[in-house]
Motif scaffolding. Sequence first.
Motif, PDB file in Angstrom:
ATOM      1  N   TYR A  34       0.841  -1.204   0.000  1.00  0.00           N
ATOM      2  CA  TYR A  34       0.000   0.000   0.000  1.00  0.00           C
ATOM      3  C   TYR A  34       0.870   1.246   0.000  1.00  0.00           C
ATOM      4  CZ  TYR A  34      -3.832  -2.994   1.517  1.00  0.00           C
ATOM      5  OH  TYR A  34      -4.781  -3.973   1.594  1.00  0.00           O
ATOM      6  N   ILE A  35       0.336   2.327  -0.549  1.00  0.00           N
ATOM      7  CA  ILE A  35       0.953   3.641  -0.371  1.00  0.00           C
ATOM      8  C   ILE A  35       0.077   4.336   0.665  1.00  0.00           C
ATOM      9  CG2 ILE A  35       1.514   5.837  -1.480  1.00  0.00           C
ATOM     10  CD1 ILE A  35       1.839   4.381  -4.110  1.00  0.00           C
ATOM     11  N   GLU A  36       0.664   4.639   1.812  1.00  0.00           N
ATOM     12  CA  GLU A  36      -0.144   5.191   2.904  1.00  0.00           C
ATOM     13  C   GLU A  36       0.678   6.154   3.746  1.00  0.00           C
ATOM     14  OE1 GLU A  36      -1.244   1.798   5.339  1.00  0.00           O
ATOM     15  OE2 GLU A  36       0.779   0.994   5.168  1.00  0.00           O
ATOM     16  N   GLY A  37      -0.012   6.919   4.595  1.00  0.00           N
ATOM     17  CA  GLY A  37       0.665   7.833   5.510  1.00  0.00           C
ATOM     18  C   GLY A  37       1.589   8.787   4.786  1.00  0.00           C
ATOM     19  N   LYS A  38       2.848   8.811   5.247  1.00  0.00           N
ATOM     20  CA  LYS A  38       3.844   9.732   4.693  1.00  0.00           C
ATOM     21  C   LYS A  38       4.114   9.414   3.213  1.00  0.00           C
ATOM     22  CE  LYS A  38       6.484  13.241   5.355  1.00  0.00           C
ATOM     23  NZ  LYS A  38       5.765  14.515   5.274  1.00  0.00           N
ATOM     24  N   GLU A  39       4.113   8.113   2.882  1.00  0.00           N
ATOM     25  CA  GLU A  39       4.339   7.698   1.487  1.00  0.00           C
ATOM     26  C   GLU A  39       3.288   8.350   0.583  1.00  0.00           C
ATOM     27  OE1 GLU A  39       5.659   3.029   2.436  1.00  0.00           O
ATOM     28  OE2 GLU A  39       3.577   3.525   2.025  1.00  0.00           O
ATOM     29  N   LEU A  40       2.055   8.341   1.060  1.00  0.00           N
ATOM     30  CA  LEU A  40       0.942   8.880   0.280  1.00  0.00           C
ATOM     31  C   LEU A  40       1.078  10.387   0.098  1.00  0.00           C
ATOM     32  CD1 LEU A  40      -1.732   8.187  -1.096  1.00  0.00           C
ATOM     33  CD2 LEU A  40      -2.867   8.411   1.113  1.00  0.00           C
ATOM     34  N   GLU A  41       1.480  11.070   1.167  1.00  0.00           N
ATOM     35  CA  GLU A  41       1.695  12.527   1.078  1.00  0.00           C
ATOM     36  C   GLU A  41       2.774  12.847   0.052  1.00  0.00           C
ATOM     37  OE1 GLU A  41       2.332  14.889   4.682  1.00  0.00           O
ATOM     38  OE2 GLU A  41       0.819  13.623   5.638  1.00  0.00           O
ATOM     39  N   ASN A  42       3.892  12.106   0.130  1.00  0.00           N
ATOM     40  CA  ASN A  42       4.995  12.325  -0.824  1.00  0.00           C
ATOM     41  C   ASN A  42       4.532  12.100  -2.250  1.00  0.00           C
ATOM     42  OD1 ASN A  42       6.679  12.788   1.298  1.00  0.00           O
ATOM     43  ND2 ASN A  42       7.610  10.744   1.290  1.00  0.00           N
ATOM     44  N   PHE A  43       3.791  10.993  -2.445  1.00  0.00           N
ATOM     45  CA  PHE A  43       3.301  10.666  -3.776  1.00  0.00           C
ATOM     46  C   PHE A  43       2.413  11.792  -4.299  1.00  0.00           C
ATOM     47  CE2 PHE A  43      -0.322   9.002  -6.272  1.00  0.00           C
ATOM     48  CZ  PHE A  43       0.365   8.666  -7.423  1.00  0.00           C
ATOM     49  N   PHE A  44       1.482  12.242  -3.462  1.00  0.00           N
ATOM     50  CA  PHE A  44       0.522  13.253  -3.901  1.00  0.00           C
ATOM     51  C   PHE A  44       1.227  14.572  -4.223  1.00  0.00           C
ATOM     52  CE2 PHE A  44      -2.773  16.532  -3.218  1.00  0.00           C
ATOM     53  CZ  PHE A  44      -3.650  16.127  -4.217  1.00  0.00           C
ATOM     54  N   GLN A  45       2.196  14.929  -3.356  1.00  0.00           N
ATOM     55  CA  GLN A  45       2.946  16.182  -3.575  1.00  0.00           C
ATOM     56  C   GLN A  45       3.664  16.138  -4.929  1.00  0.00           C
ATOM     57  OE1 GLN A  45       4.914  16.546   0.103  1.00  0.00           O
ATOM     58  NE2 GLN A  45       4.443  18.700   0.349  1.00  0.00           N
ATOM     59  N   GLU A  46       4.350  15.017  -5.189  1.00  0.00           N
ATOM     60  CA  GLU A  46       5.114  14.899  -6.432  1.00  0.00           C
ATOM     61  C   GLU A  46       4.182  14.797  -7.652  1.00  0.00           C
ATOM     62  OE1 GLU A  46       8.450  12.164  -6.239  1.00  0.00           O
ATOM     63  OE2 GLU A  46       8.820  12.730  -4.158  1.00  0.00           O
ATOM     64  N   LEU A  47       3.012  14.162  -7.461  1.00  0.00           N
ATOM     65  CA  LEU A  47       2.032  14.069  -8.535  1.00  0.00           C
ATOM     66  C   LEU A  47       1.513  15.465  -8.889  1.00  0.00           C
ATOM     67  CD1 LEU A  47       0.318  12.115 -10.333  1.00  0.00           C
ATOM     68  CD2 LEU A  47      -1.420  12.191  -8.549  1.00  0.00           C
ATOM     69  N   GLU A  48       1.246  16.262  -7.848  1.00  0.00           N
ATOM     70  CA  GLU A  48       0.762  17.629  -8.068  1.00  0.00           C
ATOM     71  C   GLU A  48       1.785  18.458  -8.846  1.00  0.00           C
ATOM     72  OE1 GLU A  48      -2.280  19.710  -6.727  1.00  0.00           O
ATOM     73  OE2 GLU A  48      -2.680  17.726  -7.557  1.00  0.00           O
ATOM     74  N   SER A  49       3.062  18.375  -8.420  1.00  0.00           N
ATOM     75  CA  SER A  49       4.055  19.203  -9.114  1.00  0.00           C
ATOM     76  C   SER A  49       4.280  18.688 -10.539  1.00  0.00           C
ATOM     77  CB  SER A  49       5.363  19.313  -8.323  1.00  0.00           C
ATOM     78  OG  SER A  49       5.853  18.044  -8.019  1.00  0.00           O
ATOM     79  N   ALA A  50       4.166  17.369 -10.748  1.00  0.00           N
ATOM     80  CA  ALA A  50       4.292  16.825 -12.116  1.00  0.00           C
ATOM     81  C   ALA A  50       3.137  17.321 -12.982  1.00  0.00           C
ATOM     82  CB  ALA A  50       4.292  15.302 -12.076  1.00  0.00           C
ATOM     83  N   ARG A  51       1.953  17.383 -12.393  1.00  0.00           N
ATOM     84  CA  ARG A  51       0.788  17.858 -13.156  1.00  0.00           C
ATOM     85  C   ARG A  51       0.922  19.344 -13.494  1.00  0.00           C
ATOM     86  NH1 ARG A  51      -4.191  14.780 -10.036  1.00  0.00           N
ATOM     87  NH2 ARG A  51      -4.224  12.953 -11.370  1.00  0.00           N
ATOM     88  N   LYS A  52       1.408  20.108 -12.518  1.00  0.00           N
ATOM     89  CA  LYS A  52       1.612  21.547 -12.763  1.00  0.00           C
ATOM     90  C   LYS A  52       2.601  21.723 -13.907  1.00  0.00           C
ATOM     91  CE  LYS A  52       0.544  23.999  -8.474  1.00  0.00           C
ATOM     92  NZ  LYS A  52       0.780  23.225  -7.251  1.00  0.00           N
ATOM     93  N   GLY A  53       3.688  20.955 -13.840  1.00  0.00           N
ATOM     94  CA  GLY A  53       4.716  21.035 -14.879  1.00  0.00           C
ATOM     95  C   GLY A  53       4.161  20.695 -16.243  1.00  0.00           C
ATOM     96  N   ALA A  54       3.136  19.807 -16.237  1.00  0.00           N
ATOM     97  CA  ALA A  54       2.528  19.413 -17.515  1.00  0.00           C
ATOM     98  C   ALA A  54       1.344  20.322 -17.864  1.00  0.00           C
ATOM     99  CB  ALA A  54       2.060  17.966 -17.430  1.00  0.00           C
TER     100      ALA A  54
END
Length: 270
Positions: A34-54
């Motif tokens: 599972y991706i959970e807790g801190k892992e999930l926050e990191n994933f979401f943060q990086e996903l957001e910045s990747a989306r912004k970049g795109a």
Amino acid sequence: MAVKQQTPYLHLAELTASQFLDIWKHYDSDGNGYIEGKELENFFQELESARKGAGVDSKNGNFAGKMKEFMQKYDKNADGRIEMAELAQILPTEENFLLCFRQHVGSSSEFMEAWRKYDTDRSGYIEANELKGFLSDLLKKANKPYDEPKLQEYTQTILRMFDMNGDGKLGLSEMSRLLPVQENFLLKFQGMKLATEEFNAIFAFYDKDGSGFIDENELDALLKDLYEKNKKEMNIQQLTNYRKSIMNLSDGGKLYRKELEIVLCNEPPL
């Protein structure tokens, strides 16, 4: 401690199976599936910045609000964490073979039927060559074109994803992680796994005539007792579904020791 290198690809519209796996392993840092807790926050943060970049930006401005929105959309079973098949819907893989699996083996019953068909040597494992046959049939069923190198890549990727103890083959509970969590009845047995001696005693108790197999009614009684012993709730519908799924491993209504063992016993040590 070495800083994990940031895994790229989050901005891509479509990933290869291997890229998807790299992302999964990067964020599921404790390897618990599972991706959970801190892992999930990191994933979401990086996903957001990747989306912004795109050039993709969501309307909601604050992080907590965006994250909540995101979880409502993708956390299908609302357990507050992301499992692999949920991630496959966020990051579409090329010819999304994970979702392809989900469409054609969507229930525990179908999964057990497939397991029985492809565990050809009845070893309680699906080895690489058996897995290849399984994926080949799955892709044909889904009308997905593939060639030999692609099939080889999918086989290796599935092994790398689910072969938790690295023995080059998949046990039943390893393979069942491809199922949707709410459908994965094997997860329900996680806290109830039996040691070999315990299993032998229980099997002997229900196999009254010593035939070496038990039938559907005996399995029914066994499951009820197992749940009561572990003080777990189970309604009639669940019991019927679990029994039906397990009986799909049987041979003409005869459930032999080996088949029941792979459901109820501890996996070999990692």
